[in-house]
Design a protein around this motif. Structure first.
Motif, mmCIF file in Angstrom:
data_model
loop_
_atom_site.group_PDB
_atom_site.id
_atom_site.type_symbol
_atom_site.label_atom_id
_atom_site.label_comp_id
_atom_site.label_asym_id
_atom_site.label_seq_id
_atom_site.Cartn_x
_atom_site.Cartn_y
_atom_site.Cartn_z
ATOM 1 N N ALA A 108 0.799 -1.225 0.000
ATOM 2 C CA ALA A 108 0.000 0.000 0.000
ATOM 3 C C ALA A 108 0.838 1.284 0.000
ATOM 4 N N VAL A 109 2.034 1.216 -0.564
ATOM 5 C CA VAL A 109 2.854 2.419 -0.720
ATOM 6 C C VAL A 109 2.360 3.182 -1.942
ATOM 7 N N GLN A 110 2.359 4.516 -1.839
ATOM 8 C CA GLN A 110 1.990 5.376 -2.954
ATOM 9 C C GLN A 110 3.197 6.216 -3.354
ATOM 10 N N ILE A 111 3.537 6.174 -4.637
ATOM 11 C CA ILE A 111 4.614 6.988 -5.198
ATOM 12 C C ILE A 111 3.951 7.920 -6.200
ATOM 13 N N LEU A 112 4.001 9.200 -5.925
ATOM 14 C CA LEU A 112 3.192 10.166 -6.663
ATOM 15 C C LEU A 112 4.070 11.182 -7.381
ATOM 16 N N GLY A 144 2.424 1.503 3.599
ATOM 17 C CA GLY A 144 1.580 2.675 3.774
ATOM 18 C C GLY A 144 2.289 4.005 3.628
ATOM 19 N N ALA A 145 3.567 4.006 3.289
ATOM 20 C CA ALA A 145 4.279 5.271 3.098
ATOM 21 C C ALA A 145 3.775 5.966 1.832
ATOM 22 N N ILE A 146 3.912 7.282 1.821
ATOM 23 C CA ILE A 146 3.537 8.091 0.667
ATOM 24 C C ILE A 146 4.754 8.917 0.276
ATOM 25 N N ILE A 147 5.172 8.787 -0.982
ATOM 26 C CA ILE A 147 6.305 9.532 -1.513
ATOM 27 C C ILE A 147 5.728 10.608 -2.434
ATOM 28 N N LEU A 148 5.919 11.882 -2.078
ATOM 29 C CA LEU A 148 5.305 12.977 -2.820
ATOM 30 C C LEU A 148 6.124 13.387 -4.047
ATOM 31 N N PRO A 149 5.504 14.149 -4.972
ATOM 32 C CA PRO A 149 6.164 14.542 -6.210
ATOM 33 C C PRO A 149 7.487 15.265 -5.967
ATOM 34 N N LEU A 158 16.008 4.315 4.575
ATOM 35 C CA LEU A 158 14.889 3.566 5.128
ATOM 36 C C LEU A 158 13.762 4.553 5.414
ATOM 37 N N ILE A 159 12.569 4.239 4.894
ATOM 38 C CA ILE A 159 11.383 5.069 5.087
ATOM 39 C C ILE A 159 10.430 4.283 5.979
ATOM 40 N N GLY A 160 10.114 4.825 7.155
ATOM 41 C CA GLY A 160 9.248 4.128 8.096
ATOM 42 C C GLY A 160 7.837 3.957 7.571
ATOM 43 N N ALA A 161 7.189 2.888 8.022
ATOM 44 C CA ALA A 161 5.807 2.609 7.628
ATOM 45 C C ALA A 161 4.920 3.809 7.948
ATOM 46 N N GLY A 162 4.048 4.153 7.031
ATOM 47 C CA GLY A 162 3.097 5.239 7.225
ATOM 48 C C GLY A 162 3.685 6.631 7.082
ATOM 49 N N SER A 163 4.946 6.739 6.762
ATOM 50 C CA SER A 163 5.580 8.061 6.634
ATOM 51 C C SER A 163 5.105 8.775 5.372
ATOM 52 N N VAL A 164 5.095 10.104 5.439
ATOM 53 C CA VAL A 164 4.790 10.933 4.280
ATOM 54 C C VAL A 164 6.067 11.701 3.952
ATOM 55 N N VAL A 165 6.696 11.321 2.822
ATOM 56 C CA VAL A 165 7.990 11.886 2.455
ATOM 57 C C VAL A 165 7.741 13.107 1.568
ATOM 58 N N THR A 166 8.019 14.278 2.121
ATOM 59 C CA THR A 166 7.744 15.543 1.446
ATOM 60 C C THR A 166 8.997 16.198 0.869
ATOM 61 N N ARG A 167 10.182 15.701 1.270
ATOM 62 C CA ARG A 167 11.443 16.278 0.765
ATOM 63 C C ARG A 167 12.470 15.176 0.607
ATOM 64 N N ASP A 168 13.570 15.523 -0.044
ATOM 65 C CA ASP A 168 14.605 14.547 -0.341
ATOM 66 C C ASP A 168 15.143 13.884 0.928
ATOM 67 N N VAL A 169 15.548 12.618 0.777
ATOM 68 C CA VAL A 169 16.113 11.828 1.866
ATOM 69 C C VAL A 169 17.534 11.443 1.452
#
Length: 184
Positions: A108-112, A144-149, A158-169
């Motif tokens: 259920a990860v979303q890459i947008l 459940g993580a969401i990777i934004l545009p 490593l991106i934790g479950a349910g995280s919303v990534v809004t900037r570069d990692v």
């Protein structure tokens, strides 16, 4: 006057209208492909891999995406060797999405990549645009993580479950939360 097609504008990351006939036909094509792919759960891995190569821009050896899977166009998705995506992932690929070799993506990860103007008058014209997403090699993205545009995630992050990534990692960094921040 801009003489490019709406698809050419989309692929360049410029403002475009998504319901033009050419993009509607592309979306219809990938919708039919998704019906076939999402019904392929019991097929051998090699048969599912062949389906991925049919639809995506690039697919390395040993890529495994567990159906169901959803995307906008498919042709903007580039997967490195051994990349894995668990059930029910979504990639909105109006521009390029690159996922590096050995990266593992939870369910259920979303890459947008699809984005919308902040100006309400432009949104009212049904305009949108895309910003590419790049995910490095050997990255783990929890369920459940969401990777934004426009986000880039470096190798071994490593991106934790349910995280919303809004900037570069940066490479090797662990981020968690909403918005995702480096873990203390």
């Amino acid at each position: 006057m801009d003489q490019r097609t709406q698809k050419q504008r989309m692929l360049a990351g410029d403002l475009y209208i998504a319901d033009c006939p050419e993009l509607a036909a592309d979306n219809q094509r990938i919708s039919a492909w998704m019906e076939r792919y999402n019904a392929s759960r019991t097929l051998p891995a090699e048969a599912r891999h062949a389906l991925l190569r049919e639809a995506f821009g690039a697919v390395g050896d040993g890529v495994n995406i567990r159906p169901p899977f959803f995307c906008d166009y498919g042709y903007n998705i580039h997967l490195g060797a051994g990349a894995f995506m668990n059930f029910n992932c979504v990639i909105l690929d109006v521009v390029k999405v690159t996922i590096g070799a050995g990266t593992q993506i939870g369910s259920a990860v979303q890459i947008l990549t699809a984005d919308h103007p902040r100006d309400p008058a432009q949104r009212a014209q049904m305009l949108e645009f895309g910003r590419p997403v790049t995910i490095g090699a050997n990255v783990w993205i929890g369920s459940g993580a969401i990777i934004l545009p426009g986000v880039t995630i470096g190798d071994h992050a490593l991106i934790g479950a349910g995280s919303v990534v809004t900037r570069d990692v940066p490479a090797g960094t662990t981020v968690v939360g909403n918005p995702a921040r480096p873990r203390p």
